[in-house]
Structure formats: structure tokens, C-alpha cells
Design a protein around this motif. Structure first.
Motif, PDB file in Angstrom:
ATOM      1  N   VAL A  37       0.863  -1.177   0.000  1.00  8.02           N
ATOM      2  CA  VAL A  37       0.000   0.000   0.000  1.00  8.02           C
ATOM      3  C   VAL A  37       0.906   1.236   0.000  1.00  8.02           C
ATOM      4  CG1 VAL A  37      -1.758   1.274   1.295  1.00  8.02           C
ATOM      5  CG2 VAL A  37      -1.783  -1.237   1.291  1.00  8.02           C
ATOM      6  N   PRO A  38       0.828   2.089  -1.016  1.00  4.18           N
ATOM      7  CA  PRO A  38       1.708   3.259  -1.076  1.00  4.18           C
ATOM      8  C   PRO A  38       1.594   4.123   0.182  1.00  4.18           C
ATOM      9  CG  PRO A  38       0.519   3.000  -3.136  1.00  4.18           C
ATOM     10  CD  PRO A  38      -0.085   2.015  -2.164  1.00  4.18           C
ATOM     11  N   GLY A  39       2.751   4.572   0.674  1.00  5.24           N
ATOM     12  CA  GLY A  39       2.775   5.467   1.826  1.00  5.24           C
ATOM     13  C   GLY A  39       2.657   4.783   3.172  1.00  5.24           C
ATOM     14  N   ARG A  40       2.657   3.438   3.195  1.00  6.69           N
ATOM     15  CA  ARG A  40       2.535   2.695   4.463  1.00  6.69           C
ATOM     16  C   ARG A  40       3.747   1.794   4.647  1.00  6.69           C
ATOM     17  NH1 ARG A  40      -1.369   4.502   7.778  1.00  6.69           N
ATOM     18  NH2 ARG A  40      -2.179   2.485   8.353  1.00  6.69           N
ATOM     19  N   GLU A  41       4.098   1.564   5.902  1.00  4.03           N
ATOM     20  CA  GLU A  41       5.189   0.641   6.206  1.00  4.03           C
ATOM     21  C   GLU A  41       4.844  -0.200   7.430  1.00  4.03           C
ATOM     22  OE1 GLU A  41       8.915   2.533   7.232  1.00  4.03           O
ATOM     23  OE2 GLU A  41       7.919   4.063   8.410  1.00  4.03           O
ATOM     24  N   GLU A  50      -2.062   1.519  12.936  1.00  7.94           N
ATOM     25  CA  GLU A  50      -2.484   0.476  13.854  1.00  7.94           C
ATOM     26  C   GLU A  50      -1.289  -0.181  14.541  1.00  7.94           C
ATOM     27  OE1 GLU A  50      -3.622   0.782  10.684  1.00  7.94           O
ATOM     28  OE2 GLU A  50      -5.650   1.404  11.190  1.00  7.94           O
ATOM     29  N   GLU A  51      -1.546  -0.710  15.740  1.00  9.80           N
ATOM     30  CA  GLU A  51      -0.546  -1.489  16.480  1.00  9.80           C
ATOM     31  C   GLU A  51      -1.189  -2.778  16.953  1.00  9.80           C
ATOM     32  OE1 GLU A  51       2.147  -1.458  20.581  1.00  9.80           O
ATOM     33  OE2 GLU A  51       0.971   0.314  20.075  1.00  9.80           O
ATOM     34  N   ILE A  52      -0.431  -3.859  16.862  1.00 12.92           N
ATOM     35  CA  ILE A  52      -0.813  -5.119  17.499  1.00 12.92           C
ATOM     36  C   ILE A  52       0.278  -5.415  18.507  1.00 12.92           C
ATOM     37  CG2 ILE A  52      -1.267  -7.575  17.221  1.00 12.92           C
ATOM     38  CD1 ILE A  52      -2.088  -6.884  14.290  1.00 12.92           C
ATOM     39  N   ALA A  53      -0.091  -5.472  19.784  1.00 16.06           N
ATOM     40  CA  ALA A  53       0.854  -5.748  20.863  1.00 16.06           C
ATOM     41  C   ALA A  53       0.664  -7.196  21.296  1.00 16.06           C
ATOM     42  CB  ALA A  53       0.618  -4.805  22.035  1.00 16.06           C
ATOM     43  N   HIS A  54       1.737  -7.965  21.261  1.00 14.04           N
ATOM     44  CA  HIS A  54       1.702  -9.370  21.686  1.00 14.04           C
ATOM     45  C   HIS A  54       2.661  -9.523  22.861  1.00 14.04           C
ATOM     46  CE1 HIS A  54       1.333 -13.713  21.416  1.00 14.04           C
ATOM     47  NE2 HIS A  54       2.644 -13.771  21.579  1.00 14.04           N
ATOM     48  N   VAL A  55       2.139  -9.940  24.013  1.00 17.53           N
ATOM     49  CA  VAL A  55       2.962 -10.072  25.215  1.00 17.53           C
ATOM     50  C   VAL A  55       3.804 -11.347  25.109  1.00 17.53           C
ATOM     51  CG1 VAL A  55       2.968 -10.233  27.727  1.00 17.53           C
ATOM     52  CG2 VAL A  55       1.281  -8.784  26.583  1.00 17.53           C
ATOM     53  N   LEU A  56       5.111 -11.168  25.170  1.00 14.10           N
ATOM     54  CA  LEU A  56       6.045 -12.294  25.079  1.00 14.10           C
ATOM     55  C   LEU A  56       6.314 -12.915  26.440  1.00 14.10           C
ATOM     56  CD1 LEU A  56       8.618 -10.626  22.651  1.00 14.10           C
ATOM     57  CD2 LEU A  56       6.918 -12.381  22.073  1.00 14.10           C
ATOM     58  N   GLN A  57       6.408 -12.076  27.470  1.00 13.02           N
ATOM     59  CA  GLN A  57       6.643 -12.578  28.833  1.00 13.02           C
ATOM     60  C   GLN A  57       6.108 -11.577  29.829  1.00 13.02           C
ATOM     61  OE1 GLN A  57      11.029 -12.733  28.925  1.00 13.02           O
ATOM     62  NE2 GLN A  57      10.983 -11.221  30.557  1.00 13.02           N
ATOM     63  N   ALA A  86      -5.538   3.019  15.042  1.00 17.78           N
ATOM     64  CA  ALA A  86      -4.715   4.168  14.670  1.00 17.78           C
ATOM     65  C   ALA A  86      -5.105   5.409  15.472  1.00 17.78           C
ATOM     66  CB  ALA A  86      -4.863   4.454  13.176  1.00 17.78           C
ATOM     67  N   GLY A  87      -4.081   6.113  15.977  1.00 20.98           N
ATOM     68  CA  GLY A  87      -4.302   7.374  16.670  1.00 20.98           C
ATOM     69  C   GLY A  87      -4.878   7.269  18.065  1.00 20.98           C
ATOM     70  N   ALA A 132       5.700  -5.524  19.400  1.00 24.59           N
ATOM     71  CA  ALA A 132       4.780  -4.524  18.853  1.00 24.59           C
ATOM     72  C   ALA A 132       4.921  -4.518  17.339  1.00 24.59           C
ATOM     73  CB  ALA A 132       5.086  -3.148  19.429  1.00 24.59           C
ATOM     74  N   THR A 133       3.803  -4.733  16.647  1.00 21.14           N
ATOM     75  CA  THR A 133       3.777  -4.699  15.191  1.00 21.14           C
ATOM     76  C   THR A 133       2.932  -3.506  14.779  1.00 21.14           C
ATOM     77  OG1 THR A 133       3.966  -7.104  15.093  1.00 21.14           O
ATOM     78  CG2 THR A 133       3.198  -5.979  13.100  1.00 21.14           C
ATOM     79  N   TYR A 134       3.513  -2.626  13.980  1.00 16.97           N
ATOM     80  CA  TYR A 134       2.852  -1.401  13.557  1.00 16.97           C
ATOM     81  C   TYR A 134       2.641  -1.410  12.046  1.00 16.97           C
ATOM     82  CZ  TYR A 134       4.931   0.157  17.984  1.00 16.97           C
ATOM     83  OH  TYR A 134       5.324   0.277  19.287  1.00 16.97           O
ATOM     84  N   ILE A 135       1.465  -0.970  11.609  1.00 11.38           N
ATOM     85  CA  ILE A 135       1.183  -0.667  10.207  1.00 11.38           C
ATOM     86  C   ILE A 135       0.898   0.827  10.198  1.00 11.38           C
ATOM     87  CG2 ILE A 135      -0.288  -1.125   8.212  1.00 11.38           C
ATOM     88  CD1 ILE A 135       1.357  -3.572   9.185  1.00 11.38           C
ATOM     89  N   VAL A 136       1.874   1.614   9.737  1.00  7.97           N
ATOM     90  CA  VAL A 136       1.818   3.059   9.948  1.00  7.97           C
ATOM     91  C   VAL A 136       2.130   3.845   8.679  1.00  7.97           C
ATOM     92  CG1 VAL A 136       2.388   2.915  12.406  1.00  7.97           C
ATOM     93  CG2 VAL A 136       4.226   3.047  10.721  1.00  7.97           C
ATOM     94  N   THR A 137       1.865   5.136   8.756  1.00  4.90           N
ATOM     95  CA  THR A 137       2.202   6.060   7.685  1.00  4.90           C
ATOM     96  C   THR A 137       3.722   6.187   7.595  1.00  4.90           C
ATOM     97  OG1 THR A 137       0.174   7.292   8.107  1.00  4.90           O
ATOM     98  CG2 THR A 137       1.898   8.425   6.845  1.00  4.90           C
ATOM     99  N   LYS A 138       4.245   5.916   6.410  1.00  5.05           N
ATOM    100  CA  LYS A 138       5.695   5.972   6.204  1.00  5.05           C
ATOM    101  C   LYS A 138       6.211   7.390   6.425  1.00  5.05           C
ATOM    102  CE  LYS A 138       9.332   5.043   2.941  1.00  5.05           C
ATOM    103  NZ  LYS A 138       9.955   3.806   2.621  1.00  5.05           N
TER     104      LYS A 138
END
Length: 133
Positions: free
Chosen positions: A42-46, A68-75, A100-101, A118-124
Motif C-alpha cells: 500500500v503506497p505510503g505505508r510501512e 495500527e498497532e498489534i501488541a503481543h505479550v512475550l513474557q 490508529a491514533g 509490537a507490530t505497527y502498520i503506519v504512515t511511512k
């Protein structure tokens, strides 16, 4: 007498320095390690992945992200506060979606260190972390 005063002064300074260093070393912190960053189709996203380690009692104050953020607890155990919602507590193996936001904070409420992926899909090109309001 002068030598005694100088020696006592040096001991006081050394004691204060040791105390200050000890207090600083005991301040719980949040440590971020960048793992991956890549342009998306998707252009403009990373996509960005970060490991976030929380010392015992550490707190990440209110902030938001330009996507957006997806937070996954590791420990450990982390408590998340999203906007004005009730806090939610997650343990290792559990995940949370943060729109988002959305202003949010996180706190290590467990008895030891806690970590999240933390996995982010954000505006580049936008700042990844925007201090909260």
C-alpha cells in the motif's frame, strides 16, 4: 585536622555519588529494540516490528501511533489503558489491537520483567511515537 576534614569531605561526596548512582540504576525503564521495517504494498505505508522490554514496575506514558498497532505479550504481565476505556491486563501469549491514533499507555504490573512484540502498520515517514494528550 585539615587532613581529617578533607578525608571526611571525600567520604561524604563518595557516599552521595554512590547513593545517586544506585537510585538511578533502580529507576524502572522501557527499552525498545527495532527488529524490522519494510515498505508495504500500500503506497505510503510501512510495517515496523519492535521488541519492547519493561523493567519491573516500568510505565510507558500515554502516546499514540500514526497507524495500527498489534501488541503481543512475550513474557510477564502488562496492563494497557486505551483512551478512556477500562484497563486491560494481558499475560504472555495474549495480544491486543490498538486502532490508529488511539492514545494508550502500558505498565508492567507483574513481579518481574515483561516484554511485548509490537507490530505497527503506519504512515511511512511519520514519527512512530507521538506523545499523549
Amino acid at each position: 585536622m585539615n587532613i581529617v576534614r578533607i578525608t571526611m569531605g571525600a567520604l561524604v561526596v563518595a557516599s552521595l555519588a554512590a547513593h545517586l548512582h544506585s537510585a538511578q540504576a533502580q529507576t524502572p525503564e522501557v527499552h525498545r529494540t527495532d527488529l524490522a521495517r519494510h515498505d508495504l504494498s500500500v503506497p505510503g505505508r510501512e510495517g515496523i516490528q519492535v521488541r519492547v522490554d519493561f523493567d519491573r514496575g516500568a510505565f510507558a506514558p500515554k502516546h499514540s501511533h500514526p497507524g495500527e498497532e498489534i501488541a503481543h505479550v512475550l513474557q510477564g504481565t502488562l496492563e494497557y489503558q486505551l483512551a478512556d476505556q477500562q484497563p486491560v491486563t494481558l499475560n504472555a501469549g495474549e495480544s491486543l489491537f490498538i486502532p490508529a491514533g488511539t492514545p494508550h499507555s502500558a505498565r508492567n504490573v507483574g513481579s518481574g520483567q515483561a516484554s511485548e512484540l509490537a507490530t505497527y502498520i503506519v504512515t511511512k515517514g511519520a514519527p512512530l511515537v507521538v506523545p499523549g494528550k
